[in-house]
Scaffold this motif. Structure first.
Motif, short mmCIF file in Angstrom:
data_model
loop_
_atom_site.label_atom_id
_atom_site.label_comp_id
_atom_site.label_asym_id
_atom_site.label_seq_id
_atom_site.Cartn_x
_atom_site.Cartn_y
_atom_site.Cartn_z
N ASP A 33 0.85 -1.20 0.00
CA ASP A 33 0.00 0.00 0.00
C ASP A 33 0.88 1.25 0.00
O ASP A 33 1.95 1.28 0.61
N ALA A 34 0.37 2.28 -0.67
CA ALA A 34 1.11 3.55 -0.75
C ALA A 34 1.12 4.27 0.60
O ALA A 34 2.05 5.04 0.89
N GLY A 96 3.80 2.20 2.62
CA GLY A 96 4.59 3.33 2.09
C GLY A 96 5.20 3.02 0.74
O GLY A 96 6.23 3.58 0.36
N GLN A 97 4.57 2.11 -0.02
CA GLN A 97 5.10 1.69 -1.32
C GLN A 97 4.02 1.88 -2.37
O GLN A 97 3.00 1.17 -2.36
N LEU A 98 4.23 2.80 -3.28
CA LEU A 98 3.27 3.05 -4.37
C LEU A 98 3.61 2.14 -5.53
O LEU A 98 4.72 2.19 -6.07
N GLN A 100 3.90 1.14 -9.10
CA GLN A 100 3.92 1.94 -10.32
C GLN A 100 3.79 1.13 -11.59
O GLN A 100 3.07 1.52 -12.49
N THR A 114 7.53 -1.02 -7.20
CA THR A 114 7.03 0.13 -6.46
C THR A 114 7.99 1.32 -6.62
O THR A 114 9.12 1.15 -7.09
N ASP A 115 7.51 2.48 -6.18
CA ASP A 115 8.33 3.70 -6.30
C ASP A 115 9.55 3.68 -5.39
O ASP A 115 10.47 4.45 -5.58
N LYS A 116 9.58 2.78 -4.39
CA LYS A 116 10.73 2.73 -3.48
C LYS A 116 11.69 1.61 -3.84
O LYS A 116 12.52 1.20 -3.05
N ALA A 133 -4.43 5.46 -5.16
CA ALA A 133 -3.52 5.59 -4.02
C ALA A 133 -3.78 6.90 -3.30
O ALA A 133 -3.90 7.94 -3.93
N LEU A 135 -2.62 9.92 -1.58
CA LEU A 135 -1.36 10.66 -1.47
C LEU A 135 -1.64 12.01 -0.83
O LEU A 135 -2.74 12.56 -0.98
#
Ligand SMILES: Cc1cc2nc3c(=O)[nH]c(=O)nc-3n(C[C@H](O)[C@H](O)[C@H](O)COP(=O)(O)OP(=O)(O)OC[C@H]3O[C@@H](n4cnc5c(N)ncnc54)[C@H](O)[C@@H]3O)c2cc1C
Length: 379
Positions: A33-34, A96-98, A100, A114-116, A133, A135
């Motif tokens: 989850d973001a 904390g992971q979007l 993508q 993910t973005d991270k 998500a 944000l």
């Protein structure tokens, strides 16, 4: 690369129940989850409001429902015992992971990034992404994007000094989120962790917050503990890290820093507000974002699905909860839980064709008891 039978995108109520159903059917599962917390809309939008229409639960808050769903899914998320006073950690829940990118692998599985920088190799994907998500809303000033001293969240670890300790912190916003942050910061138990100066920035001298919260913050302003700055941010002055000189050395993060905001006042005059850290607390907004580029059939920004299996137009990609659409769709928790159950059963048949396909009951099945880690007949 994390390998799994099923990757659930979204740790909202439906995503959490999806993880439970997949685990119950013997599939390995990862949830991403973001947000920095599980619970989706229940936690982001109405954590303390009562819900009256979850079957068998006459009333519970969004927070209580989330805690119950996490507890129920714990055997499949590898919950670690919590330290006293701390929330349990879940090995297979990635916050904390979007997400993508979703790419087809040559072996028929999906690779998800993910973005991270976290990557999954998943034999199936379940999209439980709600309205997208969540944000943090920004101030609409381009220079603030990616600046190292612009924050959106209060520190999760109350024992650690926040980056703004001993410095000038500006909290932006005029709603519950901003005012509760101001209150929490002034009440930080360790005095050395408080900012040396605390300002509240809002576009006008009118707040949209709970009356008791507003009264408490108004009192802090009257006592001079918080400075109220009224104005609309127009632009920001920034400097790169080599020029940055943090007064306490705890400014911490490398990169571009914001030194000051240019504010447009109600009198039409522009003035400068200098700062060390900016905490933007304007709430969260859902963004469909990357999902819309994955090539699934969409209808008005919702994912079209079959009502028998909740499969999308992509192989072994299912969509459940608020993100999907079909004739008769209702965006209710109960409907999402039903969808998650049927999606899990369809995937169990697809991924484990040799496994017996007859229905097992949690009340009587030793197989399910073993997966749940419970002794028969025990809660
Ligand atoms: C004020 C309010 C009151 C409500 N009251 C009720 C009620 O009384 N009864 C009822 O049945 N329903 C109620 N609902 C509706 C209910 O909350 C939703 O139906 C439910 O939350 C949907 O759950 P979900 O898991 O599908 O989506 P969400 O709760 O929206 O969760 C989706 C999650 O997916 C994450 N996500 C999305 N995209 C990505 C991505 N790319 N990468 C990583 N994570 C991503 C999001 O961050 C979010 O956490 C209410 C809704 C609101 C707003």
């Amino acid at each position: 690369m994390v390998h799994t039978d099923a990757l659930v995108i979204g740790a909202g109520p439906v995503g959490l129940f999806q993880a439970f159903q997949l685990g119950l059917l013997g599939l390995s599962v990862e949830v991403v989850d973001a947000l920095a917390f599980a619970g989706g809309q229940c936690m982001a939008l109405y954590p303390d409001k009562p819900i009256y229409d979850v079957p068998g639960v006459p009333v519970c808050t969004g927070r209580e429902l989330t805690q119950s769903l996490l507890k129920q899914a714990a055997p499949f998320l590898a919950a670690q015992p919590a330290l006293p006073g701390a929330a349990p950690q879940h090995q297979h829940l990635h916050l904390g992971q979007l997400v993508q990118a979703l790419e087809a692998s040559p072996d028929g599985a999906w690779t998800v990034h993910t973005d991270k920088g976290l990557s999954f190799h998943a034999r199936s994907v379940l999209i439980a992404a709600g309205a997208g998500a969540f944000l943090p809303r920004g101030l609409g000033v381009a220079e603030l994007e990616g600046a190292a001293n612009v924050h959106h969240h209060l520190p999760e670890d109350a024992d650690q000094a926040p980056p703004w300790a001993g410095q000038h912190l500006v909290v932006a916003g005029g709603g519950d989120e901003a005012l509760s942050a101001v209150l929490a910061i002034t009440q930080t138990p360790v005095a050395a962790h408080r900012p040396a100066r605390l300002s509240l920035l809002h576009r006008r001298d009118v707040f949209q917050a709970e009356p008791a919260l507003e009264a408490a913050v108004r009192a802090l302003i009257a006592q001079g503990e918080v400075q109220l700055e009224v104005g609309l941010p127009q632009s920001a002055e920034s400097r790169t890290d080599s020029q940055a000189a943090s007064p306490t050395g705890s400014g911490g993060r490398e990169g571009r820093h914001i030194d000051a905001l240019q504010l447009l006042g109600a009198d039409g005059q522009t003035r400068t507000l200098t700062l060390d850290h900016l905490l933007v607390r304007l709430g969260l907004s859902p963004r469909l974002g990357p999902l819309s580029t994955w090539g699934m059939a969409l209808e008005r920004k919702q994912v079209s699905v079959s009502t028998a299996t909740f499969a999308t137009s992509l192989p072994r990609v299912h969509a459940v909860g608020d993100i999907n659409t079909y004739v008769g769709k209702k965006r209710l928790l109960l409907c999402g839980f039903h969808e998650a159950t049927l999606a899990a059963h369809a995937l169990a048949v697809a991924l484990r064709p040799d496994a017996p396909s007859h229905l097992l009951y949690t009340t009587t099945s030793p197989v399910l008891h073993e997966r749940l880690g419970v002794a028969p007949g025990k809660a």
